[in-house]
Write a protein that holds these residues in place. Structure first.
Motif, PDB file in Angstrom:
ATOM      1  N   SER A  85      21.553  45.730  30.087  1.00 57.53           N
ATOM      2  CA  SER A  85      22.534  44.969  29.391  1.00 57.53           C
ATOM      3  C   SER A  85      21.803  44.483  28.119  1.00 57.53           C
ATOM      4  O   SER A  85      20.585  44.620  28.096  1.00 57.53           O
ATOM      5  CB  SER A  85      23.177  43.810  30.141  1.00 57.53           C
ATOM      6  OG  SER A  85      22.287  42.831  30.465  1.00 57.53           O
ATOM      7  N   ASN A  86      22.777  43.705  27.366  1.00 59.06           N
ATOM      8  CA  ASN A  86      22.005  42.980  26.070  1.00 59.06           C
ATOM      9  C   ASN A  86      20.870  42.105  26.688  1.00 59.06           C
ATOM     10  O   ASN A  86      20.399  41.586  25.805  1.00 59.06           O
ATOM     11  CB  ASN A  86      23.206  42.345  25.111  1.00 59.06           C
ATOM     12  CG  ASN A  86      24.111  43.580  24.652  1.00 59.06           C
ATOM     13  OD1 ASN A  86      23.893  44.695  24.412  1.00 59.06           O
ATOM     14  ND2 ASN A  86      25.253  43.194  24.232  1.00 59.06           N
ATOM     15  N   GLU A  91      23.379  44.377  35.541  1.00 56.96           N
ATOM     16  CA  GLU A  91      24.508  43.495  35.540  1.00 56.96           C
ATOM     17  C   GLU A  91      25.115  43.787  36.945  1.00 56.96           C
ATOM     18  O   GLU A  91      25.525  45.245  37.312  1.00 56.96           O
ATOM     19  CB  GLU A  91      25.397  43.519  34.471  1.00 56.96           C
ATOM     20  CG  GLU A  91      24.830  43.018  33.412  1.00 56.96           C
ATOM     21  CD  GLU A  91      24.259  41.688  33.249  1.00 56.96           C
ATOM     22  OE1 GLU A  91      24.813  40.837  34.082  1.00 56.96           O
ATOM     23  OE2 GLU A  91      23.532  41.136  32.434  1.00 56.96           O
ATOM     24  N   ILE A  92      25.357  42.760  37.781  1.00 54.47           N
ATOM     25  CA  ILE A  92      26.038  43.159  39.022  1.00 54.47           C
ATOM     26  C   ILE A  92      27.540  43.755  38.771  1.00 54.47           C
ATOM     27  O   ILE A  92      27.931  44.666  39.576  1.00 54.47           O
ATOM     28  CB  ILE A  92      26.262  41.900  40.126  1.00 54.47           C
ATOM     29  CG1 ILE A  92      26.688  42.167  41.345  1.00 54.47           C
ATOM     30  CG2 ILE A  92      27.060  40.700  39.388  1.00 54.47           C
ATOM     31  CD1 ILE A  92      25.544  42.871  42.035  1.00 54.47           C
ATOM     32  N   THR A  93      28.125  43.256  37.737  1.00 53.99           N
ATOM     33  CA  THR A  93      29.544  43.905  37.409  1.00 53.99           C
ATOM     34  C   THR A  93      29.502  45.316  37.265  1.00 53.99           C
ATOM     35  O   THR A  93      30.168  46.120  37.761  1.00 53.99           O
ATOM     36  CB  THR A  93      30.171  43.235  36.345  1.00 53.99           C
ATOM     37  OG1 THR A  93      29.353  43.210  35.171  1.00 53.99           O
ATOM     38  CG2 THR A  93      30.668  41.797  36.762  1.00 53.99           C
TER      39      THR A  93
END
Length: 132
Positions: A85-86, A91-93
């Protein structure tokens, strides 16, 4: 022997007596909340998750993901498909949406007590007081 492994977010406290798990899939637990913009939420239609969104700016669902998960051997197939991610993190999502895309995400309604402590010292102190 179960092949699933539990993952619990570091800032959550649960009262769990029993958790049913679908061993063939990743599992998440949902709970209705009044402040969904503070959580990852699941959009559920006809008892099926359609999408998972992290901290939506507008209310699209009150079904918060409580930060309790199980992952099975398919995790190692999903992980290489993800991008950082950024924040330079996985990320878990993204993990959950990847499981959703391959049809391997189950959800359950969480009925126990759940305390999401977040980053507030006040929440940590209140949780400590309620546990003693």
């Amino acid at each position: 022997v179960s092949q699933s492994r539990y993952l619990i977010d570091h800032d959550n406290i649960f009262s769990i007596r029993e958790a049913l798990v679908d061993e063939n899939n990743a599992n998440i637990w949902l709970k209705e909340v009044s402040n969904p913009e503070q959580f990852g939420v699941a959009i559920v239609e006809d008892n099926k998750i359609k999408k998972i969104i992290e901290k939506p700016k507008t209310i699209i669902s009150n079904s918060a993901i409580v930060g309790l998960y199980t992952f099975n051997k398919h995790f190692w197939e999903v992980l290489p498909t993800l991008s950082l991610s950024n924040r330079n993190e996985y990320e878990i999502t993204d993990v959950l949406n990847s499981y959703l895309e391959i049809g391997r995400l189950s959800h359950h309604i969480y009925h126990g007590e759940w305390l999401d402590l977040g980053h507030s010292i006040e929440k940590y102190l209140a949780a400590s007081a309620s546990l003693i």
